[in-house]
Design a protein around this motif. Structure first.
Motif, PDB file in Angstrom:
ATOM      1  N   PRO A  41      15.773 -10.189 -20.958  1.00 56.28           N
ATOM      2  CA  PRO A  41      16.773 -10.666 -21.903  1.00 56.28           C
ATOM      3  C   PRO A  41      17.858 -11.457 -21.173  1.00 56.28           C
ATOM      4  CG  PRO A  41      16.353  -8.308 -22.199  1.00 56.28           C
ATOM      5  CD  PRO A  41      15.717  -8.710 -20.909  1.00 56.28           C
ATOM      6  N   GLN A  45      22.043 -11.778 -24.673  1.00 51.82           N
ATOM      7  CA  GLN A  45      21.346 -10.735 -25.429  1.00 51.82           C
ATOM      8  C   GLN A  45      21.858  -9.346 -25.080  1.00 51.82           C
ATOM      9  OE1 GLN A  45      17.257 -12.722 -24.604  1.00 51.82           O
ATOM     10  NE2 GLN A  45      16.896 -11.199 -26.197  1.00 51.82           N
ATOM     11  N   HIS A 225      10.383  -7.195 -32.250  1.00 57.39           N
ATOM     12  CA  HIS A 225      10.891  -8.393 -31.578  1.00 57.39           C
ATOM     13  C   HIS A 225      10.387  -9.688 -32.217  1.00 57.39           C
ATOM     14  CE1 HIS A 225      11.679  -5.246 -28.652  1.00 57.39           C
ATOM     15  NE2 HIS A 225      12.520  -6.070 -28.071  1.00 57.39           N
ATOM     16  N   LYS A 259      14.287  -4.023 -24.538  1.00 57.15           N
ATOM     17  CA  LYS A 259      14.762  -5.370 -24.863  1.00 57.15           C
ATOM     18  C   LYS A 259      15.449  -5.405 -26.222  1.00 57.15           C
ATOM     19  CE  LYS A 259      11.302  -7.369 -21.876  1.00 57.15           C
ATOM     20  NZ  LYS A 259       9.940  -7.917 -21.757  1.00 57.15           N
ATOM     21  N   HIS A 316      19.433 -10.922 -31.919  1.00 59.20           N
ATOM     22  CA  HIS A 316      18.602 -11.335 -30.790  1.00 59.20           C
ATOM     23  C   HIS A 316      17.830 -12.610 -31.135  1.00 59.20           C
ATOM     24  CE1 HIS A 316      18.739  -8.226 -27.633  1.00 59.20           C
ATOM     25  NE2 HIS A 316      19.003  -7.363 -28.606  1.00 59.20           N
TER      26      HIS A 316
END
Length: 429
Positions: A41, A45, A225, A259, A316
């Motif tokens: 990241p 982030q 994600h 993440k 994100h």
């Protein structure tokens, strides 16, 4: 199909190589030091989660449903942490253990358990002679490193656009009792970005392994994600097992917040069938009294639930999506009409998988390094680092700033062009 360089006359190809070498010299003179080697990241982030650090103060209540986060106990993790993990994966919290911050550590522990103690009452793998793990390739290099470290034989399996080639997987798993596991990243796979189709997930659930101690290592690292639109839907592997109509001890599923919040400073978890979880709990109890729960408490108070995670991941996505769009823009503009390369177009995850001409990947990575850009080593997404065609390169665009990423991609495009042109010339020698 021949690419543009292969179709050029000798004179035109000589001129193209000379022009590309001049461009490379100009880039070399810039003395760049750019890194696209790992899927990390960006600082922007990780900054998204910094408010979490203020949630636990000196006078905070450090209990969770009657469990003290600041003391021993709760070997499976805090109740709220287990509930959050279960909600994200769509499983029963009773079958979830939250421990540590690294799902890779838990995977290692599970492999070690099979190797040293055995799974399901079978002999330890270390006493069974040669044992094998299947490795969909290109895939995640650190998975392959885990099994390689135990002397387990890693066997590559072709990846298709909807997941591993299940005809190959079935042939190995159902006919070879030395095959003890398979590594899988089922959603936004590393590095291809592929999400396994329902058909592939159901084929996994329907496997009848020759080895009773075979397990699918289902690393759902990128479950949340998505950075483009609604993203991909992944069929729940445990729902697919229920469809089979029989209780199966077949899958270990892993995930983490690596993440989502802070890499190496979050929560990681494993879920499996009730019988497998009971066995893993017994194994893990010998190596740990209880997990670190203060971080778990901060995470559940910050993220709250699956809806909270989804909102956090939208932030994100706002940072990640432009980077992947830039990859598409630069590669399409620089290489799209040459016919010498292809690449994936993921809707989530952290990587783009790039395929150049046969015999080009190592040369491209080496030349890019000379020009100031560090890439993942060529061959890394294959067991033992051995890409049989030397074509695959993993692009990791998340960590650099947009400006740095643009520079790195410009270097990459020149490297691919120059190596491709030189290969075309070498074919004529």
């Amino acid at each position: 199909m021949p690419n543009a360089y292969q179709n050029m006359t000798n004179a035109a190809l000589d001129a193209a190589i000379a022009e590309l070498e001049a461009q490379a010299a100009d880039l070399r003179a810039l003395d760049l030091k750019l890194d696209m080697a790992r899927g990390k990241p960006s600082p922007e982030q990780t900054a998204l989660s910094k408010p979490m650090l203020d949630l636990l103060t000196a006078d905070s209540d450090l209990t969770d449903q009657g469990v003290d986060a600041d003391n021993y106990g709760a070997p499976d993790g805090l109740p709220s942490a287990r509930a959050l993990a279960a909600e994200l994966l769509g499983v029963d919290a009773a079958n979830v253990s939250v421990m540590g911050s690294s799902s890779l550590n838990i995977m290692y522990d599970c492999v070690e358990h099979g190797y040293v103690h055995g799974i399901g009452g079978e002999k330890p793998w270390c006493q069974q002679g040669e044992v094998k793990f299947l490795c969909p390739a290109p895939g995640y290099d650190r998975h392959f490193t885990v099994t390689e470290s135990f002397g387990i034989k890693n066997v590559p399996v072709p990846m298709r656009e909807d997941g591993p080639d299940m005809d190959v997987v079935r042939e190995y798993v159902e006919k070879d009792a030395t095959v003890k596991g398979i590594w899988c990243v089922p959603k936004y796979a590393n590095p291809t970005g592929v999400t396994y189709s329902d058909e592939v997930v159901r084929a996994f659930a329907a496997l009848s392994p020759a080895a009773p101690d075979f397990r699918i290592f289902w690393d759902n690292a990128y479950a949340v994600h998505t950075f483009e639109g609604e993203g991909d839907e992944l069929l729940n592997i445990f729902d697919a097992l229920v469809e089979q109509g029989a209780e199966k001890n077949l899958v270990y599923e892993f995930a983490s917040t690596a993440k989502v919040t802070f890499p190496s400073s979050g929560m990681a978890w494993v879920t499996a069938s009730p019988a497998d979880m009971a066995e893993l709990r017994r194994a893990f109890s010998a190596m740990r009294v209880s997990p670190e729960k203060i971080s778990q408490l901060a995470h559940v108070r910050f993220l709250k639930d699956a809806a909270g995670v989804a909102e956090h991941m939208k932030r994100h996505a706002a940072l990640v999506a432009p980077r992947f769009a830039l990859v598409e823009e630069k590669l399409s503009a620089g290489l799209g009409e040459l016919g010498c390369a292809t690449w994936t177009h993921p809707k989530g995850g952290y990587f783009v998988s790039f395929e150049g001409p046969r015999g080009s990947a190592k040369a491209v990575v080496s030349l890019a390094k000379e020009l100031g850009v560090t890439l993942t080593p060529a061959g890394a997404p294959w067991p033992y680092g051995e890409d049989p065609e030397d074509t695959n390169i993993r692009i990791a665009p998340t960590y650099p700033s947009l400006e740095e990423l643009g520079q790195a991609l410009d270097v990459f495009v020149v490297a691919v062009k120059l190596v491709s042109a030189r290969l075309a010339m070498a074919e004529r020698a």
